[in-house]
Enzyme design. Structure first.
Site, short mmCIF file in Angstrom:
data_model
loop_
_atom_site.label_atom_id
_atom_site.label_comp_id
_atom_site.label_asym_id
_atom_site.label_seq_id
_atom_site.Cartn_x
_atom_site.Cartn_y
_atom_site.Cartn_z
N SER A 45 -0.20 6.61 0.49
CA SER A 45 -1.03 6.12 1.60
C SER A 45 -2.16 7.09 1.92
O SER A 45 -2.08 8.29 1.64
CB SER A 45 -0.17 5.95 2.86
OG SER A 45 0.94 5.11 2.60
N1 SAH Z 1 5.63 6.61 1.20
C1 SAH Z 1 4.94 6.63 -0.08
C2 SAH Z 1 4.07 5.42 -0.30
C3 SAH Z 1 4.89 4.38 -0.88
S1 SAH Z 1 4.16 2.96 -1.59
C4 SAH Z 1 4.15 7.89 -0.26
O1 SAH Z 1 4.06 8.69 0.68
O2 SAH Z 1 3.65 8.10 -1.37
C5 SAH Z 1 5.56 1.90 -1.32
C6 SAH Z 1 6.80 2.24 -2.10
O3 SAH Z 1 7.81 1.33 -1.68
C7 SAH Z 1 6.64 2.05 -3.62
O4 SAH Z 1 7.00 3.23 -4.27
C8 SAH Z 1 7.60 0.90 -3.92
O5 SAH Z 1 8.23 1.02 -5.19
C9 SAH Z 1 8.61 1.02 -2.80
N2 SAH Z 1 9.35 -0.20 -2.52
C10 SAH Z 1 8.90 -1.47 -2.52
N3 SAH Z 1 9.89 -2.33 -2.20
C11 SAH Z 1 11.01 -1.58 -2.01
C12 SAH Z 1 12.36 -1.89 -1.66
N4 SAH Z 1 12.78 -3.15 -1.46
N5 SAH Z 1 13.24 -0.87 -1.55
C13 SAH Z 1 12.84 0.41 -1.76
N6 SAH Z 1 11.58 0.76 -2.08
C14 SAH Z 1 10.67 -0.22 -2.21
#
Ligand code: SAH
Length: 219
Positions: free
Chosen positions: A71
């Site tokens: 993000s």
């Molecule tokens: N917090 C992260 C940004 C994450 S982007 C950072 O600081 O870099 C969103 C993330 O959520 C992705 O890695 C994706 O794989 C994960 N995601 C999506 N659906 C999910 C689910 N049902 N359970 C766990 N993780 C999930």
């Protein structure tokens, strides 16, 4: 166009980070000193792919592989501030991704549990936490829709992927008085803060955002 990859040394990255916090975080109204301190401390350039290190402190989200993103710095700071984290808190993050949001939280609270559905991302984040000595973060591979009941209830939960609505299991894993911060919506999304009260939940809107979807795996 010629590649313009710049390689800074650690003090160069520190200057970029200070400038990021001043112009993107504090100037936009983030005022919780613990949040500002954490954003100054965590080396964001370690959480982006090597070819993007020169952009790590830019005012933008960045790709981290597997179609996922880290993000924008301001969004990380805002979500962290909305959570109102305290030193003794135990918090849950859904969507580890690069691990950056979990790292920022870990500088403020006692313990961070974070759950990611893509094993490779979870593995890389864990490796980086070990390298940085962030030993109060535990990474799990699994489906965040269900939260992480084993360690519930939490003092706060952050979801860093967008859901059509707040998943009920996450709401149920909050302590009374605790917040769930989550982007809600499909194409048009907004950040919402849910607070558990003795009677139910209070729901407050924040800004419009754009996150990757919280994936629902078909069983
Ligand atoms: N917090 C992260 C940004 C994450 S982007 C950072 O600081 O870099 C969103 C993330 O959520 C992705 O890695 C994706 O794989 C994960 N995601 C999506 N659906 C999910 C689910 N049902 N359970 C766990 N993780 C999930």
């Amino acid at each position: 166009m010629a590649a313009t990859r710049k390689i800074y040394d650690e003090s160069g990255y520190e200057l970029l980070r200070n400038s990021m916090v001043e112009h993107q975080i504090v100037a936009r109204g983030i005022s919780d000193p613990a949040v500002v301190r954490a954003m100054l401390e965590v080396p964001r350039h370690r959480f982006v792919p090597p070819e993007l290190v020169d952009s790590a402190y830019d005012d933008t989200p960045l790709p981290i592989g597997d179609g996922q993103t880290i993000s924008q710095p301001y969004i990380v700071a805002l979500m962290t501030e909305l959570l109102e984290p305290k030193p003794d808190d135990v918090v849950l993050e859904v969507g580890t991704g690069s691990g950056y949001q979990a790292a920022v939280l870990s500088r403020i609270v006692k313990k961070v549990y974070t759950i990611e559905r893509i094993p490779e991302l979870a593995r890389r984040a864990k490796e980086l936490f070990d390298e940085l000595g962030y030993d109060n973060i535990e990474v799990f591979v699994g489906d965040g829709w269900e939260g992480l009941p084993d360690f519930a209830p939490y003092d706060g939960i952050i979801v860093t992927a967008a859901a059509p609505e707040a998943p009920q299991p996450l709401l149920e894993q909050l302590k009374v008085g605790a917040h769930l911060v989550i982007p809600v919506g499909t194409f048009y999304q907004r950040l919402w803060r849910f607070t558990r009260t003795p009677e139910g939940f209070v729901k407050e809107p924040s800004i419009a955002v754009r996150f990757v979807p919280l994936v629902k795996d078909e069983i």
